[in-house]
Structures are given as C-alpha cells and as structure tokens.
Design a protein around this motif. Structure first.
Motif, PDB file in Angstrom:
ATOM      1  N   THR A 116       5.785  -0.756  19.951  1.00  0.00           N
ATOM      2  CA  THR A 116       5.735  -0.925  21.403  1.00  0.00           C
ATOM      3  C   THR A 116       6.215  -2.330  21.714  1.00  0.00           C
ATOM      4  N   SER A 117       6.899  -2.486  22.825  1.00  0.00           N
ATOM      5  CA  SER A 117       7.385  -3.810  23.199  1.00  0.00           C
ATOM      6  C   SER A 117       7.880  -3.804  24.638  1.00  0.00           C
ATOM      7  N   HIS A 118       8.082  -5.009  25.140  1.00  0.00           N
ATOM      8  CA  HIS A 118       8.692  -5.131  26.466  1.00  0.00           C
ATOM      9  C   HIS A 118       9.795  -6.186  26.421  1.00  0.00           C
ATOM     10  N   ARG A 119      10.142  -6.628  25.202  1.00  0.00           N
ATOM     11  CA  ARG A 119      11.133  -7.687  25.054  1.00  0.00           C
ATOM     12  C   ARG A 119      12.474  -7.086  24.650  1.00  0.00           C
ATOM     13  N   ALA A 120      13.537  -7.569  25.275  1.00  0.00           N
ATOM     14  CA  ALA A 120      14.878  -7.009  25.085  1.00  0.00           C
ATOM     15  C   ALA A 120      15.348  -7.119  23.637  1.00  0.00           C
ATOM     16  N   ALA A 121      15.066  -8.294  22.986  1.00  0.00           N
ATOM     17  CA  ALA A 121      15.539  -8.497  21.613  1.00  0.00           C
ATOM     18  C   ALA A 121      14.884  -7.512  20.659  1.00  0.00           C
ATOM     19  N   ALA A 122      13.608  -7.227  20.881  1.00  0.00           N
ATOM     20  CA  ALA A 122      12.897  -6.299  20.000  1.00  0.00           C
ATOM     21  C   ALA A 122      13.372  -4.882  20.226  1.00  0.00           C
ATOM     22  N   VAL A 123      13.521  -4.488  21.479  1.00  0.00           N
ATOM     23  CA  VAL A 123      13.926  -3.122  21.798  1.00  0.00           C
ATOM     24  C   VAL A 123      15.346  -2.853  21.315  1.00  0.00           C
ATOM     25  N   GLY A 124      16.160  -3.896  21.232  1.00  0.00           N
ATOM     26  CA  GLY A 124      17.559  -3.737  20.858  1.00  0.00           C
ATOM     27  C   GLY A 124      17.765  -3.192  19.464  1.00  0.00           C
ATOM     28  N   ALA A 156       0.820  -1.217   0.000  1.00  0.00           N
ATOM     29  CA  ALA A 156       0.000   0.000   0.000  1.00  0.00           C
ATOM     30  C   ALA A 156       0.851   1.264   0.000  1.00  0.00           C
ATOM     31  N   GLN A 157       2.181   1.114   0.010  1.00  0.00           N
ATOM     32  CA  GLN A 157       3.120   2.240  -0.046  1.00  0.00           C
ATOM     33  C   GLN A 157       2.912   3.210   1.119  1.00  0.00           C
ATOM     34  N   ARG A 158       2.817   2.669   2.309  1.00  0.00           N
ATOM     35  CA  ARG A 158       2.689   3.505   3.496  1.00  0.00           C
ATOM     36  C   ARG A 158       4.082   3.916   3.967  1.00  0.00           C
ATOM     37  N   SER A 159       4.172   5.107   4.517  1.00  0.00           N
ATOM     38  CA  SER A 159       5.493   5.631   4.888  1.00  0.00           C
ATOM     39  C   SER A 159       5.761   5.555   6.384  1.00  0.00           C
ATOM     40  N   LEU A 160       4.715   5.235   7.171  1.00  0.00           N
ATOM     41  CA  LEU A 160       4.885   5.124   8.623  1.00  0.00           C
ATOM     42  C   LEU A 160       4.296   3.794   9.069  1.00  0.00           C
ATOM     43  N   LEU A 161       5.101   2.987   9.723  1.00  0.00           N
ATOM     44  CA  LEU A 161       4.683   1.672  10.192  1.00  0.00           C
ATOM     45  C   LEU A 161       4.574   1.670  11.716  1.00  0.00           C
ATOM     46  N   LEU A 162       3.372   1.337  12.220  1.00  0.00           N
ATOM     47  CA  LEU A 162       3.125   1.257  13.654  1.00  0.00           C
ATOM     48  C   LEU A 162       2.917  -0.207  14.027  1.00  0.00           C
ATOM     49  N   LEU A 163       3.720  -0.689  14.951  1.00  0.00           N
ATOM     50  CA  LEU A 163       3.656  -2.095  15.358  1.00  0.00           C
ATOM     51  C   LEU A 163       3.378  -2.174  16.854  1.00  0.00           C
ATOM     52  N   ASP A 164       2.259  -2.771  17.209  1.00  0.00           N
ATOM     53  CA  ASP A 164       1.892  -2.907  18.615  1.00  0.00           C
ATOM     54  C   ASP A 164       2.280  -4.298  19.101  1.00  0.00           C
ATOM     55  N   GLU A 165       3.318  -4.341  19.941  1.00  0.00           N
ATOM     56  CA  GLU A 165       3.855  -5.600  20.462  1.00  0.00           C
ATOM     57  C   GLU A 165       4.096  -6.604  19.331  1.00  0.00           C
ATOM     58  N   PRO A 166       4.928  -6.286  18.354  1.00  0.00           N
ATOM     59  CA  PRO A 166       5.110  -7.152  17.182  1.00  0.00           C
ATOM     60  C   PRO A 166       5.716  -8.513  17.498  1.00  0.00           C
ATOM     61  N   THR A 167       6.505  -8.619  18.567  1.00  0.00           N
ATOM     62  CA  THR A 167       7.167  -9.899  18.860  1.00  0.00           C
ATOM     63  C   THR A 167       6.460 -10.681  19.948  1.00  0.00           C
ATOM     64  N   SER A 168       5.325 -10.178  20.414  1.00  0.00           N
ATOM     65  CA  SER A 168       4.587 -10.876  21.456  1.00  0.00           C
ATOM     66  C   SER A 168       4.129 -12.239  20.951  1.00  0.00           C
ATOM     67  N   GLY A 169       4.491 -13.283  21.645  1.00  0.00           N
ATOM     68  CA  GLY A 169       4.060 -14.628  21.273  1.00  0.00           C
ATOM     69  C   GLY A 169       4.908 -15.289  20.207  1.00  0.00           C
ATOM     70  N   LEU A 170       5.992 -14.627  19.749  1.00  0.00           N
ATOM     71  CA  LEU A 170       6.835 -15.234  18.726  1.00  0.00           C
ATOM     72  C   LEU A 170       7.986 -16.007  19.360  1.00  0.00           C
ATOM     73  N   ASP A 171       8.412 -17.093  18.701  1.00  0.00           N
ATOM     74  CA  ASP A 171       9.603 -17.794  19.167  1.00  0.00           C
ATOM     75  C   ASP A 171      10.842 -17.020  18.710  1.00  0.00           C
TER      76      ASP A 171
END
Length: 586
Positions: A539-547, A501-516
């Motif tokens: 948004t996140s609370h996981r160290a790997a994602a925030v890194g 859709a050629q969007r220029s701003l990506l918002l991810l709410d807890e994208p890694t929640s529940g992922l291995d």
C-alpha cells in the motif's frame, strides 16, 4: 453483577485455583504428612508436661528421660515444620510457573481484536502481580490450613477427654470465629479483585506513557501524563484501603478468640481447681492444648485470608483463560497441503467480492483484486479507505463478512492460520523491530540458522556491508524497538527476515512512508530483485513507490474504483492523480 453471578464467579475462581494446584498433589500430600506429623508431635507435648507435673506433686522429683523426650519432641516438631515450609515453598513456585505458562500462552494467542481493547500493561500485571497471590495461597495457605485444622481437631479431642465443659466453651468461641471468618472472607475476595484491577490500570497507563514518551515530551505533555498516572495511583490507594479494611478484621478475630478462650478457661478452670473438681496438672495440660490450638487457629484465619486474596487474583486470570484463542476454529478445518510447506514459486492472490462490516460499519464492499504470481501489486487510497484491512484479512486477523480470498486457488478460510502465515511475510507500517539483536530479528520466523544464510539475505536487501562495519556484526543490538536503525534500515531488515523465513508472499504497508529519496530508491531496487522469488503487495500513496508496481488498484471508501498500470491510471484517473499529488497518508 447479581448475587447469583457473583457466587458463580467465586466458585469458578476456586475451581481454577484448585485446577492449578492438583497436578502437584504428590508434593502437597507430602506437605500434609509433614503437617500431620508436626501436629501429632505438638499434641504429645502437653501430655508430657501433665505427667511431669503429676510426678512432681507425687514424688517431688521428675523423670529426666521424660524431660529429654519432651525437649526432643519440640525439636522434631520444628524440623517437621521446616521441611513442610521448604516443600510447600517449592510447590508454590511450581504452581505459579504453571499458572504463568498457561496465562502467557493464552495471552499470546488471543484474537487480534482482543488486543484492541485490552491494555498491554494490564495483561502484564495479570501475569505478575495476580499470579503472586497464588504463590502466597499455596505456600502459606492451603497445606498450612490442613495441618492447622488437624492440629485444632486433635487438640479438641484431647480437651474433650480432659474436660468436656471447658471444651464446650472453647468450641462455642471457635464456631463464632469460623462464622465471622466466612462472613468477612467473601468481602475480602471482592476487594482483592478490585485492587488487582486498579493496579492493572496503573500498568496500562505507564505502558502507554513509556511507549509514547517521545511524543509526550515533544508536546510538553509530561505533566498531564504524570497527573493521569498519579490519579490512577490515588485510585489504587482507595482500592488498597478498601482491601486493607476487608483484611483488617482477621488479625483482631484471631487475637480476640485466643484471649477470650484463655480468660474464660482460666476463670472457670480456676474455680473448678479450687473446688477440687479439677487438678492443677489437668488444668495446665488443658491450657497447653488450648495454646497449641491458638497458633493453628491463627494459621487457619491467615490461610483463609490468603486463599480469598488468591481467588480475587485468580478471577482476573480466569477472565483471560476464558477468552478463545485465535486458532481454536482451525482444529476442525481441512488443511491444504499446498500451504503447509515452504513454496518454491510465488503464489497468485485473489480477492473475490470481499466485504467486511464491523459493528454496523461497512469497511469493505465487494472488493475484487488480483495479484499475479511474481508480480508487484500496489493498492492506493486515502486514510480509512481500507488498505491495511485487506492485509488483516489476508493474514486472517479478521474474517470477511462475505466473499473469498484465494492463495493460488485455495480458499484461505479452509486453511489453518499457522499454515497460511508460514507463507506470508507482513511488514507493518513503520516496520516494527523487536528489541534485541540483528540476529534475533532475522531468525524470528526461521529459527536457528547459520551466519552464512543471515549474511546472504542481508546482502540481498543492501544491509550486509553496513552491518559488517559494526563491531557486533549479526549480534549488533538494535535498541528498543530498533531505535538505532534508520527507517529504511528497519524496512529492509524486516524484509530480510521474510527472505530468511522463505515466505512466498510479501505484504508491505506503506513501505516508503517516512523514507528519504535515497532509502526509497534502495528499497525499490530491493523489491524489483525480489519479484523473482516472491509475490509482493504493498500500500502506498507516493508516486515513486507506486511506479514500480505492475498493476495498481485504487481503493475509495472501501470500494475498488479503478485498476490498471500506474502510468495509465495517472493519465486517466483524476482521483488517482489527486491521491499521489496530495500525498495522502494511509
């Protein structure tokens, strides 16, 4: 609801009903012409019978031509009634399509807050069951009532000419019936509204149970949910009985009025025939007019019942149509041309002293956050800190109580929601996927595009090779809400949709929640690649994602309490370390 308010609601329901009917006035006029013609043909039949009886009494023979005319008129009346029924059946479908189109259009454009207290199942019932009552009212109510009234009126005129005394008796019964129908009709409309509301309650409970069926089964709560739905069904039964009680008088009123008329007319008419005041042919003609009138009288009563029930359903439809749409306030806004077309570069996002309060509850307080163009910005915080609320404000699902949000220096409150959202891609927590195919989900925000473009974005998010092994390819079915895909695959498919859709701003709410860890690593690689073409906020609370973030903002009880690079915050901010260590969910 006071009596005045109830009266105003009924008037508004009738007004709404006629508003949907009037666009089809040509077809309705055609139906009325057919109804009037059928009524005229029917009214001619007793006169022919009277003439035949007079001929038989005078000459002991009858005119075959007159008999054939009488039989022909019967078939003509039947043909006219058939044409009327066919025409009005089509009109009723057209009216229902118009109602449903308006209702669905409004449902899909309600402010987001409306969906928080309106059950989806109830909205579905309004668009299906409630609109069906309008079909009945149009097909078997409105025009039938007009034709029936004309037939009754013509019969009364003919009866007055034949015998004013018997006609006065008939009119007395008719007026009494009309008063009773009006008195009972007002109760029927209220009962119909209550019944439709009860049916909507069942729809909302079934919707809840089916959406949460896995959780319900896992907690052995099937019996409890079933009991809850059955209780609603029992409640609907009570509302249905009240509706039946309100509708029940219509049938006996029709029967009583007809039978009383016949009995009185035969009794008084018989006396007058015996005394020589009235001929037998005239009495039979009068009775035939009376019988012709009895059928339409029943139609009028049934039409009133149908219209009253339709008004009850229309009242529930009007409740939704009266709700404002989300974008009504946008019509007077100054549009920013910089937000109206797809952008060629990532935008810079700024929250300047943004606060939000809802129902005396402070959600956000003086939040200031800056995401540089082409950067990855992380927002961390405990559950309820307000992380997802920031995304709702960016999407303009909600409006801040104070402060401003800027998209490349443009205050988003001055831009239409449609224009703003054409630049944003929002991947909610859990990455909801729509039931359908991979292609359906990819092209949701882009419209029809070629296969090459679809495969290109799928390759960018590391899904291309997996889907090429599927027999359906782009047309692979993803199941109900994407159940055939893993959590990581749903996340990446949602991101691919944003790229197409050629969007220029990506918002991810807890994208890694529940992922291995493997899917989390793949997702992080995808996000690093995308920073060249998009600004990313998550948004996140996981160290790997925030890194992977260029900067991180710590949100605590609706306030930004720390800002910096991940490693610096980890070494300097105890609350930040606590959040990552505890893995607090959002």
């Amino acid at each position: 609801m006071t009596q005045t308010e109830a009266s105003q609601t009924r008037v508004k329901s009738w007004s709404t009903l006629f508003k949907f009917i009037t666009p089809h006035w040509r077809a309705i006029v055609g139906g009325m012409i057919l109804a009037i013609s059928a009524a005229a043909v029917s009214l001619a039949q007793p006169l022919i019978v009277q003439e035949l009886i007079n001929q038989a009494q005078a000459t002991t023979s009858i005119s075959v031509t007159l008999v054939l005319i009488g039989v022909g008129l019967v078939f003509v009346a039947a043909a006219l009634q058939y044409g009327q029924a066919l025409l009005m059946g089509r009109v009723s479908e057209d009216v229902v399509v118009g109602v449903r189109t308006s209702l669905i259009g409004r449902m899909l454009r309600l402010p987001i807050a409306e969906y928080h207290h309106r059950a989806p199942g109830d909205l579905v019932i309004r668009a299906t069951n409630d609109t069906n009552s309008i079909r009945t009212a149009v097909a078997a109510g409105f025009v039938d009532a007009v034709g029936a009234v004309l037939t009754v009126g013509g019969a009364v005129v003919a009866m007055l000419i034949i015998d004013p005394l018997l006609t006065a008796i008939a009119l007395t019964v008719l007026l009494a019936t009309a008063w009773a129908v009006q008195h009972v009709g007002s109760r029927l409309q209220a009962a119909a509204h209550a019944y439709q509301s009860a049916v909507g309650r069942i729809g909302s409970l079934i919707d809840r149970a089916l959406k949460g069926v896995t959780t319900i089964r896992a907690f052995n709560a099937t019996d409890r949910e079933e009991a809850s739905i059955v209780a609603a069904v029992d409640s609907t039964r009570g509302a249905g009985i009240k509706l039946a009680r309100a509708a029940a008088p219509f049938a006996p009123m029709n029967y009583l009025s007809t039978q009383l008329l016949l009995m009185v007319v035969f009794a008084i008419g018989g006396i007058r025939v015996a005394s020589g005041e009235l001929s037998i042919a005239t009495l039979i003609s009068f009775v035939l007019f009376l019988m012709i009138m009895a059928g339409p009288l029943g139609q009028v009563i049934s039409a009133v019942a149908a219209m009253r029930m339709a008004a009850g359903g229309t009242q529930r439809i009007q409740e939704i149509l009266d709700c404002p749409t989300e974008g009504q306030s946008d019509s007077n806004m100054n549009m920013s041309p910089r937000l109206c077309t797809p952008r060629q570069r990532p935008p810079r996002i700024q929250f300047n002293n943004v606060s939000l309060s809802v129902a005396d509850r402070q959600i956000l307080t003086d939040v200031s956050i800056e995401a540089e163009a082409g950067s990855i910005t992380g927002i961390v915080g405990a559950s309820g800190a307000g992380k997802s609320t920031l995304f709702s404000l960016l999407e303009r699902f909600d409006e801040p109580s104070s402060g401003s949000i800027y998209f490349d220096g443009v205050d988003i409150s001055t831009c239409s929601r449609e224009s703003l959202r054409s630049q944003l891609a929002y991947v909610e927590q859990g990455a909801p996927i729509l039931t359908g195919s991979v292609r359906d989900n990819l092209t949701l925000g882009a419209g029809p595009v070629g296969d090459e473009a679809c495969w290109a974005v799928l390759d960018m998010v590391r899904l291309g090779s997996m889907l090429r092994t599927r027999q359906g390819g782009l047309d692979t079915r993803v199941g109900n809400s994407g159940v055939t895909l893993s959590g990581g695959e749903r996340q990446r498919l949602a991101i691919a949709r944003s790229l197409l859709a050629q969007r220029s701003l990506l918002l991810l709410d807890e994208p890694t929640s529940g992922l291995d860890s493997l899917n989390e690593r793949i997702l992080n690689d995808v996000l690093r690649d995308l920073r060249r073409t998009m600004t990313i906020i998550f948004t996140s609370h996981r160290a790997a994602a925030v890194g992977i973030a260029d900067s991180v903002h710590v949100l605590e009880q609706g306030r930004v309490t720390a800002t910096g690079q991940p490693e610096k915050l980890k070494s300097e901010n105890a609350y930040y370390r606590e959040l990552l260590g505890m893995g607090t969910s959002a």
